[in-house]
Design an enzyme around this catalytic site. Structure first.
Site, short mmCIF file in Angstrom:
data_model
loop_
_atom_site.label_atom_id
_atom_site.label_comp_id
_atom_site.label_asym_id
_atom_site.label_seq_id
_atom_site.Cartn_x
_atom_site.Cartn_y
_atom_site.Cartn_z
N SER A 14 -9.90 -4.65 3.91
CA SER A 14 -9.55 -6.36 3.45
C SER A 14 -10.35 -6.84 3.70
CB SER A 14 -8.70 -6.82 4.04
OG SER A 14 -9.27 -7.18 5.59
N ASN A 16 -7.23 -3.74 12.03
CA ASN A 16 -8.18 -2.67 11.30
C ASN A 16 -9.87 -3.42 11.81
OD1 ASN A 16 -9.39 -2.87 8.85
ND2 ASN A 16 -8.24 -3.63 7.97
N GLU A 52 2.56 -6.14 8.57
CA GLU A 52 3.32 -4.77 8.00
C GLU A 52 4.78 -3.84 9.58
OE1 GLU A 52 1.48 -0.41 8.55
OE2 GLU A 52 0.46 -1.51 8.18
N CYS A 90 0.76 -0.87 -0.22
CA CYS A 90 -0.23 0.48 0.17
C CYS A 90 1.07 1.23 -0.38
CB CYS A 90 -0.50 -0.03 1.50
SG CYS A 90 -1.47 1.62 1.51
N HIS A 107 3.25 -8.52 13.56
CA HIS A 107 2.32 -8.76 11.94
C HIS A 107 3.05 -8.04 11.15
CE1 HIS A 107 -0.75 -5.77 9.38
NE2 HIS A 107 -1.88 -6.36 10.43
N SER A 159 -6.54 -9.69 10.64
CA SER A 159 -7.12 -8.33 10.28
C SER A 159 -6.94 -7.20 11.57
CB SER A 159 -8.53 -8.03 9.27
OG SER A 159 -8.51 -6.38 8.71
#
Length: 340
Positions: free
Chosen positions: A278, A235, A136, A106, A134, A233
């Protein structure tokens, strides 16, 4: 004669579901399959949603955890890096193996990478606020040399952290955190380290903030708040937490309608519904339809802001047409019009 159904109001959050970064990542896989043919390899889940992954697998995508899993005979096929971002060691490994890769990171995650590298170039030790393990976080920490980044997960971590050079610290955050929780961690760090430097721009992405704001607006007075999303996930899990704090009597994370314990829901008058960044819109439609089969449903759109961000796909793919039909497996039919 049909038994009269109990009236139920569904507050449908807007914005919800796919953000521009997730949409772009899925488009990259779909376009690569159209242009280069199957198989196309994807390192890690392209986004954290099993429905999306299985839909792409049905089109010919093959998901691997590491590049060495790609068979020798398929080394000429593209390999795609997930939307969460990867450490610098991953593209270096791909180049060493002579693999053709497409990076679906992203752009807002890439921005955090650049912010962290800027801190490091300016002589600061980097504090990364995020969740251990995670993808990210692994990707962001992997942009900098070993030992250049310290992970801070909680306010307690902020209070316990010992800095070698307290006057030369900079922070960035994972893009998918709780806005309120992160503000608490930053406040604790700033109190201890007054010279702590913030990134040049907000690290938590617009989509995370917008979805949390919509949940806060829709949650008060609801009997149940459903968030569509995967258990891994970040978020999506934050949306469940935000819903409870904002006044929902109960909140649940579900991946599909068949995960809902209909018998155990109790008396319902108002249900709020959102979806993590997502989670595909087709599952939102599926859940609304499941409620329609059991209740006399009125859908109200609880919209706080409209999003119009889009991100371009990789240059190598821009000559390949993407059609509505190509993305129908995740987008389904939009329900927003029926909600107004």
């Amino acid at each position: 004669m049909n038994e009269a159904r109990i009236p139920l109001t569904i507050r449908l959050c807007g914005p919800r579901g796919f953000c521009a970064g997730v949409d772009r990542a899925i488009q990259i896989v779909v376009l690569a399959l159209k242009k280069y043919g199957a198989p196309v390899y994807v390192r890690h889940e392209i986004v954290h949603n099993r429905y999306v992954v299985e839909g792409l697998e049905a089109k010919g995508a093959v998901f691997v955890e590491e590049l060495h899993e790609i068979p020798e005979e398929h080394r000429g096929q593209p390999v795609i890096f997930s939307a969460h971002g990867v450490p610098k060691s991953v593209p270096a490994d791909a180049e060493a193996r002579n693999l053709f890769y497409l990076d679906a990171t992203c752009p807002l995650v890439s921005k955090v990478h650049k912010q962290a590298m800027r801190h490091e170039r300016q002589g600061r030790h980097v504090l990364l606020i995020g969740h251990a393990a995670h993808p990210e976080v692994i990707g962001t920490m992997g942009q900098l040399p070993e030992g250049a980044v310290s992970l801070i997960e909680t306010v307690d971590d902020a209070h316990a952290y010992e800095a070698a050079d307290p006057d030369n610290l900079g922070f960035v955050t994972q893009t998918t955190l709780s806005v309120d929780d992160t503000a608490g961690v930053i406040a604790a760090l700033t109190e201890r380290f007054p010279n702590l430097k913030a990134p040049a721009a907000e690290s938590i992405c617009y989509a995370t903030t917008n979805r949390q704001d919509a949940v806060k607006a829709a949650a008060p007075g609801t009997d149940l708040f459903l968030v569509v999303g995967a258990p891994n996930s970040s978020n999506s899990k934050r949306l469940v937490e935000v819903a409870v704090r904002a006044g929902a009597r109960h909140a649940l994370l579900v991946q599909r309608a068949d995960e809902i314990d209909w018998e155990g829901l109790g008396d319902l008058k108002t249900v709020a519904l959102s979806a993590g960044a997502s989670a595909p819109e087709t599952i939102v439609s599926e859940i609304i339809e499941a409620f329609r089969q059991r209740f006399d449903v009125t859908v109200e759109l609880a919209e706080t802001v409209q999003e119009d961000e889009t991100f371009l796909v990789n240059r190598e793919l821009r000559d390949t047409e993407l059609t509505v039909a190509d993305m129908a497996f995740v987008n389904g039919e939009a329900v927003a019009n029926g909600a107004r």
